[in-house]
Design a protein around this motif. Structure first.
Motif, short mmCIF file in Angstrom:
data_model
loop_
_atom_site.label_atom_id
_atom_site.label_comp_id
_atom_site.label_asym_id
_atom_site.label_seq_id
_atom_site.Cartn_x
_atom_site.Cartn_y
_atom_site.Cartn_z
N GLN A 109 0.84 -1.19 0.00
CA GLN A 109 0.00 0.00 0.00
C GLN A 109 0.88 1.25 0.00
N PHE A 110 0.32 2.36 -0.52
CA PHE A 110 1.15 3.55 -0.63
C PHE A 110 0.35 4.82 -0.36
N ALA A 111 1.07 5.89 -0.11
CA ALA A 111 0.49 7.22 0.13
C ALA A 111 1.04 8.18 -0.92
N ILE A 112 0.25 9.21 -1.20
CA ILE A 112 0.64 10.24 -2.16
C ILE A 112 0.76 11.55 -1.41
N ARG A 113 1.91 12.18 -1.54
CA ARG A 113 2.19 13.38 -0.76
C ARG A 113 2.65 14.53 -1.65
N SER A 114 1.97 15.67 -1.56
CA SER A 114 2.42 16.90 -2.22
C SER A 114 3.26 17.67 -1.22
N ALA A 115 2.67 18.60 -0.46
CA ALA A 115 3.42 19.27 0.60
C ALA A 115 3.15 18.67 1.97
N GLY A 116 2.06 17.91 2.10
CA GLY A 116 1.78 17.25 3.37
C GLY A 116 1.21 18.17 4.42
N ASP A 145 3.28 33.73 -23.96
CA ASP A 145 2.27 34.79 -24.06
C ASP A 145 1.71 35.19 -22.70
N TYR A 146 2.30 34.65 -21.62
CA TYR A 146 1.93 34.97 -20.24
C TYR A 146 0.50 34.57 -19.89
N GLY A 147 -0.04 33.62 -20.61
CA GLY A 147 -1.42 33.22 -20.35
C GLY A 147 -1.59 31.96 -19.54
N VAL A 148 -0.54 31.11 -19.48
CA VAL A 148 -0.64 29.82 -18.81
C VAL A 148 0.63 29.59 -17.99
N ALA A 149 0.45 29.04 -16.80
CA ALA A 149 1.58 28.57 -16.00
C ALA A 149 1.49 27.07 -15.86
N SER A 150 2.62 26.40 -16.03
CA SER A 150 2.70 24.97 -15.77
C SER A 150 3.35 24.79 -14.41
N ILE A 151 2.60 24.16 -13.51
CA ILE A 151 2.96 24.10 -12.09
C ILE A 151 3.13 22.65 -11.67
N GLY A 152 4.30 22.29 -11.20
CA GLY A 152 4.52 20.95 -10.67
C GLY A 152 3.72 20.75 -9.40
N THR A 153 3.19 19.54 -9.24
CA THR A 153 2.26 19.28 -8.14
C THR A 153 2.91 19.31 -6.76
N GLY A 154 4.25 19.22 -6.70
CA GLY A 154 4.93 19.23 -5.42
C GLY A 154 5.24 20.62 -4.89
N ASN A 155 4.86 21.64 -5.63
CA ASN A 155 5.12 23.02 -5.22
C ASN A 155 4.35 23.41 -3.97
N ARG A 156 4.91 24.41 -3.27
CA ARG A 156 4.17 25.19 -2.30
C ARG A 156 3.96 26.57 -2.91
N TRP A 157 2.93 27.27 -2.44
CA TRP A 157 2.60 28.56 -3.05
C TRP A 157 3.70 29.58 -2.90
N GLY A 180 0.60 23.22 0.12
CA GLY A 180 0.99 22.61 -1.14
C GLY A 180 -0.04 22.77 -2.24
N VAL A 181 0.42 22.63 -3.46
CA VAL A 181 -0.43 22.77 -4.65
C VAL A 181 -1.35 21.57 -4.81
N GLY A 182 -0.81 20.36 -4.72
CA GLY A 182 -1.57 19.17 -5.08
C GLY A 182 -2.86 19.00 -4.30
N GLY A 183 -2.78 19.06 -2.98
CA GLY A 183 -3.96 18.88 -2.16
C GLY A 183 -4.98 19.97 -2.36
N LEU A 184 -4.52 21.22 -2.35
CA LEU A 184 -5.45 22.34 -2.47
C LEU A 184 -6.19 22.30 -3.80
N MET A 185 -5.47 22.05 -4.89
CA MET A 185 -6.08 22.13 -6.23
C MET A 185 -7.04 20.97 -6.50
N THR A 186 -6.84 19.83 -5.86
CA THR A 186 -7.72 18.68 -6.12
C THR A 186 -8.89 18.63 -5.14
N GLY A 187 -8.89 19.52 -4.13
CA GLY A 187 -10.01 19.56 -3.19
C GLY A 187 -10.92 20.75 -3.39
N GLY A 188 -10.60 21.61 -4.34
CA GLY A 188 -11.39 22.81 -4.61
C GLY A 188 -10.50 24.02 -4.74
#
Length: 515
Positions: A109-116, A145-157, A180-188
């Protein structure tokens, strides 16, 4: 510097192609798993130098463990920690773990961690299993064109906003720099800009996600559209997101800061919150977090106030600033200044301690908010024996004009589209010094929220929505999405993960059947 429609379409088309994952033959993986006997050893074979085993001698293991926010997560010891540095690494790790699952190696079994930053034990860590620590996936790339940012899921703001500030750009993201980015973005995801643009998840143009098979795919409005919608609130149930491609908008410095007031302002402040939350008069540039904070039993009111224009003291906040004040840091500054301020006000006093969130949703009733405050105050008094207790009751507006913006970007699975009322989110953030007090604090806070829910129901102001990013381990946010959205999530889960890897082998978080 706004994103043109053609640029958006081009980016989505480019990202709609599946990425070719570099995966070994499945028979080679099975042979290695049989030979090694453990998933950790096999992961180390396929990902040399990226699997960490020993708490006492391995700095990678130690640093990963100590970087969790709460004591509860720090106290859990995985058999190994995988620290991938690319989407391909994540793909290979999931491929190995799914192969082990197919071989009935249930100890994998495993866990997934962004910033925790989720506090409860096991949310993003696992005792005796494998933790996949995504913190090295910290890309921040802005399109030409400054319209999109590509953000790695392990980032903190705190790693993202300075880059955007320097370009006078912003995105819909978190309000605390070390979250962290991952948890916040996938929960709303609620932002200072949510009054203008809605939830963070509704401003994602594309997700790069690793599925249970190990395949790396993109999910957006034209490619894997069902998965795209499901990920907007689906948490860790469907795969591992490795990158978010998000919408950017022009944004310079704006006005905001922290206002501290005496508790004698309580009734006037609660009245202000109820009026502020009215969609008919809501100012979309205004953002408010009101904290009733008890430090060792002594209460204060601390507001985090932002107005996303460079306009000092806008009229919407006039009634609040007319009340007595203790301190005031209001200023015009970049976004990162405000997210760092909020983190600094709590981080040093709560890092590595026992921490707890719990939440409920109601309509903006002065009578209920005042009565619930009294319940919280009584709970704090009952916990006066708990060493170094910090207890915060936070009220945050969630008006219809904010959450209804989701429809314009294809909707999400949070379930708020069933409603047309204005809401207030009540959040308890509790911190204390000694793990020996964990059980008594958990019991008291659970009882508090059961009593609060019963009170809200009796007053006709309760709503079933439970914001996942604030939910306690005993709460059921997925149920609060409504049966239609739960059924949709289960359908998408069966499509992308027919073997149920993320439902059975990732026990942390809120699962579709039980959450």
């Amino acid at each position: 510097m706004s994103l043109s429609k053609s640029a958006t379409i081009l980016i989505i088309l480019l990202n709609s192609l599946s990425i070719e994952a570099t995966l070994p033959d499945i028979n080679v993986v099975k042979s290695q798993l049989k030979q090694s006997g453990t998933c950790c050893s096999s992961l180390g074979y396929f990902l040399p130098g990226k699997v960490h085993y020993n708490l006492l001698t391995d700095l990678g293991y130690q640093n990963s463990l100590l970087s969790y926010w709460s004591q509860q997560e720090q106290s859990i010891h995985p058999a190994c920690i995988v620290i991938p540095t690319s989407s391909n690494d994540v793909s290979l790790a999931v491929y190995v773990l799914n192969t082990a699952y197919s071989m009935s190696m249930r100890e994998c079994q495993f866990a997934i961690r962004s910033a925790g930053h989720t506090p409860q034990a096991g949310a993003a860590n696992i005792d005796g299993g494998i933790t996949i620590d995504l913190q090295s996936l910290d890309e921040v790339t802005v399109s030409s064109d400054y319209g999109v940012a590509s953000i790695g899921t392990g980032n903190r703001w705190g790693n993202i906003y300075p880059t955007l500030d320097a370009l006078n750009l912003a995105m819909i993201g978190g309000r605390v720099s070390d979250v962290g980015v991952g948890g916040l973005m996938t929960g709303g995801g609620v932002s200072f800009f949510s009054g203008r643009y809605g939830f963070a998840c509704d401003n994602v143009l594309n997700y790069e996600v690793v599925l249970a098979s190990g395949a790396i795919v993109n999910a957006n409005s034209t490619s894997n559209p069902s998965l795209y919608r499901a990920l907007k609130g689906g948490s860790n149930n469907l795969g591992i997101i490795t990158r978010f491609d998000v919408r950017l908008f022009s944004q310079g410095p704006f006005w905001g800061g922290t206002l501290t007031q005496p508790i004698t302002n309580k009734d006037a402040v609660i009245s202000f919150i109820a009026n502020f939350t009215n969609s008919a008069t809501y100012d979309p540039s205004a953002a408010l977090i009101t904290n009733f904070a008890w430090d060792n039993g002594i209460p204060l009111i601390i507001h985090d106030i932002e107005y996303t224009k460079p306009q000092p003291y806008p009229p919407i906040f006039s009634p609040l600033f007319a009340l007595p004040q203790i301190d005031n840091t209001m200023r015009i500054a970049p976004l990162s200044s405000f997210t760092t301020e909020i983190a600094a006000s709590s981080g040093p006093t709560t890092d590595g301690r026992s921490n707890l969130f719990a939440t409920l949703t109601s309509t903006p009733s002065e009578a209920f908010m005042s009565a619930f405050y009294s319940l919280v105050d009584a709970t704090v008094t009952s916990l006066s024996h708990v060493t170094d207790l910090l207890f915060t009751l936070t009220y945050q507006p969630l008006p219809y004009t904010l959450y209804s913006k989701s429809g314009a970007t294809g909707g999400n699975v949070l379930g708020l589209d069933r409603f047309s009322a204005d809401f207030v989110n009540a959040l308890a953030v509790v911190s204390w010094a000694l793990p020996s007090d964990d059980a008594v604090v958990y019991a008291a806070v659970q009882q508090l929220f059961e009593d609060g829910e019963a009170l809200a129901k009796s007053m006709g102001v309760w709503n079933e929505f439970v914001y996942l990013n604030y939910a306690a381990q005993w709460q059921k946010p997925v149920s609060g999405y409504g049966e239609t959205n739960r059924a949709f999530l289960e359908e998408v889960s069966m499509e992308v993960d027919p073997g149920g890897l993320f439902q059975t082998q990732v026990p942390g978080g809120f699962k579709l059947a039980t959450g």
